[in-house]
Structures are given as structure tokens and as C-alpha cells.
Design an enzyme around this catalytic site. Structure first.
Site, mmCIF file in Angstrom:
data_model
loop_
_atom_site.group_PDB
_atom_site.id
_atom_site.type_symbol
_atom_site.label_atom_id
_atom_site.label_comp_id
_atom_site.label_asym_id
_atom_site.label_seq_id
_atom_site.Cartn_x
_atom_site.Cartn_y
_atom_site.Cartn_z
ATOM 1 C CE LYS A 13 46.596 45.061 -8.845
ATOM 2 N NZ LYS A 13 46.329 46.359 -9.537
ATOM 3 N NE ARG A 88 40.067 44.349 -9.786
ATOM 4 C CZ ARG A 88 41.129 43.991 -10.523
ATOM 5 N NH1 ARG A 88 41.711 42.834 -10.334
ATOM 6 N NH2 ARG A 88 41.597 44.807 -11.426
ATOM 7 N NE ARG A 172 41.409 48.413 -15.960
ATOM 8 C CZ ARG A 172 42.552 48.389 -16.665
ATOM 9 N NH1 ARG A 172 42.641 49.020 -17.806
ATOM 10 N NH2 ARG A 172 43.586 47.727 -16.203
HETATM 11 P P1 AMP Z 1 43.516 43.341 -14.053
HETATM 12 O O1 AMP Z 1 44.341 42.614 -15.075
HETATM 13 O O2 AMP Z 1 43.761 42.882 -12.657
HETATM 14 O O3 AMP Z 1 43.601 44.836 -14.221
HETATM 15 O O4 AMP Z 1 41.992 42.935 -14.359
HETATM 16 C C1 AMP Z 1 41.370 43.247 -15.600
HETATM 17 C C2 AMP Z 1 39.863 43.193 -15.439
HETATM 18 O O5 AMP Z 1 39.468 41.857 -15.083
HETATM 19 C C3 AMP Z 1 39.276 44.069 -14.336
HETATM 20 O O6 AMP Z 1 39.075 45.411 -14.765
HETATM 21 C C4 AMP Z 1 37.969 43.352 -14.040
HETATM 22 O O7 AMP Z 1 36.994 43.597 -15.026
HETATM 23 C C5 AMP Z 1 38.382 41.881 -14.156
HETATM 24 N N1 AMP Z 1 38.865 41.319 -12.861
HETATM 25 C C6 AMP Z 1 40.126 40.887 -12.567
HETATM 26 N N2 AMP Z 1 40.193 40.437 -11.311
HETATM 27 C C7 AMP Z 1 38.968 40.580 -10.784
HETATM 28 C C8 AMP Z 1 38.383 40.318 -9.507
HETATM 29 N N3 AMP Z 1 39.112 39.813 -8.498
HETATM 30 N N4 AMP Z 1 37.068 40.611 -9.320
HETATM 31 C C9 AMP Z 1 36.316 41.117 -10.319
HETATM 32 N N5 AMP Z 1 36.792 41.397 -11.543
HETATM 33 C C10 AMP Z 1 38.099 41.141 -11.781
#
Ligand code: AMP
Length: 216
Positions: A13, A88, A172
Site C-alpha cells: 500500500k 481499519r 498484524r
Molecule cells: P502500518 O504502517 O499501516 O502497517 O501501521 C503500523 C501500525 O500502526 C499498525 O500495526 C497499527 O498498530 C497502527 N495503525 C496504523 N493505522 C491504524 C489504524 N487506522 N487503526 C489502528 N491502528 C493503526
């Protein structure tokens, strides 16, 4: 044009969102990047989020909704944005709809990037980025042209995300299947959901996304 990229961690993404910024003049809104910035500057939210991110769980809807609501109202979003990592949960999707209807704008495309679980672990545990400019690499699929030197800025320091380890990846993924996958029928009913093959190489995935965005 406003786009949501949906897909498991490691689906690509962030990589594709950066390309769409360049191709279409959209702004990437990555809640993961926003949280990592908050962790880095040790803000109150950052301190709360750090532990949750390291466990591979989701940060509370309340924090995430207020974070995206502040960001989406900034003037640079006026020409369109790509949501990367938000919504999410169903509560986040409902809050987003409300926010957008108050701003009198809509989501034009929701793109689901489909990738096999086995490939995700390898993608995530091998990725790293340039400490200076943030350019992303992978130790197997996308190495810098000269080992140890960033293609983009010449930097020679690289970072790995603390949550990019095998243990955290499984939490995750679990969070993705239990809390984010239920959003797919929600967007399907709205007629905006398109699925693409995220297993293809990076350029081919970009082409698939372009054909979705340009078919409208
Ligand atoms: P990402 O970089 O999108 O993989 O996000 C890394 C981590 O940030 C995730 O594993 C969650 O712990 C947190 N996170 C990011 N976006 C969200 C969201 N929309 N809702 C809840 N937690 C989030």
C-alpha cells in the site's frame, strides 16, 4: 479523486501510494507513518501507540479518527488523497463517511490489494528504508543499485521498522483478518470496491491500479 488502498500489512500500500502521489498529484495519508512520527517525537499519543504497534495490535479508533480528521481537513488534501492504512475497522469507516459527508466529498475508489499470507511474511521481514529520505527497499526484491547506498539520495544509513518481525507480523495479520476484512462487503455494497492482484511485481501492480482509476 479520493482513494482508499486496502490490504494486509506488506501488500504494498505504501509503495503504491507514493507512486500515485507522483502520478496523480494526490496526497498520501498513511496513519502508520503519522503514528511512527508521533512515536519518534515522544508525544502523548506516540507514547501510548508505541506499545500497541510493537504488539501488532490496533491503536484505538478514537485516536485514529481524530488523527485522520485533523489531517484530511488540511488544504493539501483538496486535490485528492490516498488513504493508506485507514480505515481499519468498521467504526473508522463509519467515522470517515461522516467526515467526508460534512466536507461534501466522497471516496471514488477502494482498491483491495490481494496478496498470499506466505508472501507477506517474506515481504515484511525483508524490508528496510533509507534513514535520510525514507525510500523503501527489500533485501531480496528491491535492493539499492549500489549495496549500502540509497538510489534516491545517496544516503548510507538504513532503518528497519520495529514491528517488521515475524512475531508481530502474525498479530498484524490477525488484526487485518478480524477487523479490516469486514470492511470489504461494506465498500462492495457502495459499488466502489475493486480487487487487484498484489502478488504481481511493483510496476504491474501500479498498472492495475492505474487501469482502475482511469476506467471511471
Ligand atoms: P502500518 O504502517 O499501516 O502497517 O501501521 C503500523 C501500525 O500502526 C499498525 O500495526 C497499527 O498498530 C497502527 N495503525 C496504523 N493505522 C491504524 C489504524 N487506522 N487503526 C489502528 N491502528 C493503526
Amino acid at each position: 479523486m479520493n482513494v482508499i488502498l486496502l490490504g494486509p500489512p506488506g501488500a504494498g500500500k505504501g509503495t503504491q501510494a507514493k507512486r500515485l502521489e507522483e502520478l496523480y498529484g494526490l496526497v498520501q495519508l498513511s496513519t502508520g507513518d503519522m503514528l511512527r512520527a508521533a512515536v519518534k517525537c515522544e508525544s502523548k499519543i506516540g507514547r501510548q501507540a508505541k506499545v500497541i504497534i510493537e504488539r501488532g495490535e490496533l491503536v484505538s479508533d478514537e485516536i485514529m479518527i481524530s488523527m485522520i480528521s485533523n489531517r484530511i481537513q488540511k488544504s493539501d488534501c483538496i486535490n485528492g488523497f490516498i488513504l493508506d492504512g485507514f480505515p481499519r475497522t468498521t467504526a473508522q469507516a463509519a467515522a470517515l463517511d461522516l467526515m467526508l459527508s460534512e466536507m461534501n466529498i466522497q471516496i471514488d475508489h477502494v482498491i483491495e490489494m490481494k496478496v498470499d499470507d506466505g508472501a507477506l511474511v517474506e515481504r515484511i521481514t525483508g524490508r528496510f528504508s533509507c534513514a535520510a529520505c525514507g525510500a523503501g527497499y527489500h533485501e531480496k526484491f528491491d535492493k539499492p543499485a549500489t549495496a549500502g547506498v540509497c538510489n534516491n539520495c545517496g544516503g548510507f544509513e538504513f532503518l528497519r521498522r520495529e514491528d517488521d518481525n515475524e512475531e508481530t507480523v502474525s498479530s498484524r495479520l490477525e488484526a487485518y483478518y478480524s477487523q479490516t476484512v469486514p470492511l470489504l462487503p461494506y465498500y462492495e455494497e457502495q459499488g466502489v470496491l475493486r480487487k487487484i492482484n498484489g502478488m504481481a511485481d511493483i510496476d504491474e501492480v501500479t498498472r492495475q491500479i492505474e487501469s482502475v482509476l482511469e476506467a471511471a
